[in-house]
Design an enzyme around this catalytic site. Sequence first.
Site, short mmCIF file in Angstrom:
data_model
loop_
_atom_site.label_atom_id
_atom_site.label_comp_id
_atom_site.label_asym_id
_atom_site.label_seq_id
_atom_site.Cartn_x
_atom_site.Cartn_y
_atom_site.Cartn_z
N ASN A 77 0.82 -1.21 0.00
CA ASN A 77 0.00 0.00 0.00
C ASN A 77 0.86 1.26 0.00
OD1 ASN A 77 -2.31 -1.56 0.03
ND2 ASN A 77 -2.76 -1.23 2.18
N ARG A 456 -5.05 1.33 -13.28
CA ARG A 456 -3.72 1.56 -12.74
C ARG A 456 -3.04 0.27 -12.32
NH1 ARG A 456 -4.11 6.13 -8.94
NH2 ARG A 456 -3.82 7.38 -10.83
N HIS A 486 -15.09 2.09 -15.45
CA HIS A 486 -14.91 1.37 -14.20
C HIS A 486 -16.11 0.51 -13.84
CE1 HIS A 486 -14.40 1.21 -9.66
NE2 HIS A 486 -13.23 0.80 -10.08
N ARG A 615 -14.56 1.74 4.17
CA ARG A 615 -13.36 0.95 4.45
C ARG A 615 -12.10 1.80 4.53
NH1 ARG A 615 -11.61 -1.95 -0.40
NH2 ARG A 615 -10.12 -0.25 -0.60
N HIS A 643 -15.23 -4.51 -0.28
CA HIS A 643 -15.16 -3.85 -1.59
C HIS A 643 -16.52 -3.47 -2.16
CE1 HIS A 643 -14.00 -3.74 -6.01
NE2 HIS A 643 -13.05 -3.01 -5.47
#
Length: 753
Positions: A77, A456, A486, A615, A643
């Site tokens: 991350n 990405r 997306h 989240r 998610h």
Amino acid sequence: MQTNAQRKNSSRATGQSAASKRRKRKSTGRKRTTRRGAYFNRELSWLAFNRRVLDQARNAKNPLLERVKFLAIVSSNLDEFFEIRVSGLIQQVESGITEPTADGLSPKEQLRRIHALVAALVEDQYRCWRRELVPALAKNGIVIKTARDLRPAELAWIQAYFYEQVLPVVTPLAIDQAHPFPQLGNKTLNVLVTLAGESSGGEPDDNEPRIAILPVPRILPRLVPITLADDESPNYIFLSEIIKLCASSFFPGYEISDTCAFRVTRNSDLYIDDEESDNLLKHIEEQLRNLRRGAAVRLEIEDHAPGFIYRTLCSHLKIAPEYVFRLRGPLNLFRLMSLTAIDRPELKYPSFTPVNCSPLALANPDIPAAGNTRANHTDSKNIFEILREQDVMLHHPYDSFAPVVDFVSYAARDPQVFAIKQTLYRTSGDSPIVRALIEASRNGKQVAALVELKARFDEANNIQWARQLEDAGVHVVYGLVGHKTHCKCSLVVRREGDALRRYVHLGTGNYNPNTARLYTDLSLFTARETITADAANLFNTLTGFSRSPAFDRLIVAPFGMHERMQELILQEAANAAAGRPARIMAKMNSLVDQETIDNLYTASRAGVKIDLIVRGICCLVPGIRGRSENIRVRSIVGRFLEHARVFYFENNNGDDIDSAPLIYAGSADWMPRNFFRRVEVLYPIDAPAIREWITSRFFPTEMADNENARELRSNGNYAPVAHAPNAALVSAQKKFMADAIARAADTAPSRSA
């Protein structure tokens, strides 16, 4: 005054073209305001999320190898954070931009605070590794060794491994007047060697130390098992340790005075203006080749590195000291992820296999002969017959992803299917979805694939998929100019009798069977004409031309999603003000959009009870009297990556016949990029049984979590959810797993029959 070049760099640094900025201003209809105390900073909020991930690594209640996994995720991350977010802020500072974000922080002040938080986070991360995980691993027979810990037999094995596996693939790079400092690739690990003159004979060198770089080859495992015949289980050593130990083999005649590992992180944001690019695919390929030469934004180096080495690297890399991190431990802890492959079930979460017991699991997998509606003259129904009777929702990873693959695979083989249209944002390396699309095209069906080349870090994979699909005759398109595609949508057109009928799958997650076992997402299958017609309109918009497409049931960005979300939030405020029931529940990955936050504040002041499950990034400040006292924000970080995006509005408008609660799920977070710079879809949940599950089970279970959930306080800290001292711990993820297992047990007799 900024130059044209500075303005261009500024636009690139923020990830926004001038055109997209104009679209944003037009869409929001308001200028961004700055109010200290009203919003949390986006970057600092993200670091708070990564701190929650680290908390999972430090939590002794988690299985040991799962703790190692969380520690590795923290490093991954942070890599992306520096590659994209920090690099963008650095560019803003270099371009002279001083405009603050909504929270009142200038780019320079954001970088100052980021450095302080990252330094503390990394220190805690490595302390966790040294003091908690390394001893715990050793106690369980998984020993990580350094050079000074090696037994003679292990040293002999390592030397043999070095000469057989490492020496042939490492190329030493001298640094002197004849050998300029090499171009080091992004996130590559290197060992810098200091040479102290000749070891024996000949004339001694001058007093200036010589230095060279040994690139650590990516082709070899970074964590090497030391496999001795008499050991029941191997010990481990990092590849960089082996290279440092044997570095003298590369420089005969010299003494090695010092070695240290270092790693460079570079700006990895693609500067793509597809409005100016004639061939987007080739343009992105060129940009990918240039990424390894992006500006250095972080240097990680072992803490024992001497001062002149530190200064030499900073000089050659043109990196400021505040972006240098001296580490007491192995660089790139993401490589610890290889330990999770060790076959030690007792050190991992209990095994869980997603269940496949939805109505679609009973579908006949055989393709009927032309003109028949049944396969093999059995009474079982095919997938399309089931969907004509009912909507089906799956909750991944508790429900298997297999029906999603089956939906496309069956359509590829069904002679009654005329067309398949599919979006692909991220998918797996050996994607069954892509294989099915290729098969469908070869079977003579009309197949269109919306491949997002700008996903990405998946750009190279998606270029490969695009070419394979094109070679098979699939119509491959790249969506709308200036926007990432997306949304997650699969549309099947099938001839049934004299008419064509459409079927659609809409999801909150990607078409990736691998991540579907790790991410929590929702999948909806439906044949409702109002929704499938909108899906067809969406694909026509993406593949053709449409300035202002209209949608009946789907909410689509950038075509009005932002406006519609504001309407729904403010309608709840109006209902509360009128004394009617009002309620908002929303689950998402990130909440950043300022206008949305302001309207949530308005709803809170009107008395609307608002529960947000966010989240990651949350820029809304909860619990402020007179502004947000009715808003509660929580984050769940656990075994699976949360998610799904789901939104509930009470919508109680008195006697209005359309006053039933509104429930949507989809691909969009509440962020400017999702509202204005991406093609996103929120789809309505219409089936009564599914609506009941979301309102009575999905949201209540998530809000009851007091094990993995953390509640956001008004000071920006996340605290464990308060509960009575003797109250049982509740994990939403464990409850959903138990629900799935119970469903499988309930359907087992009928399925076996």
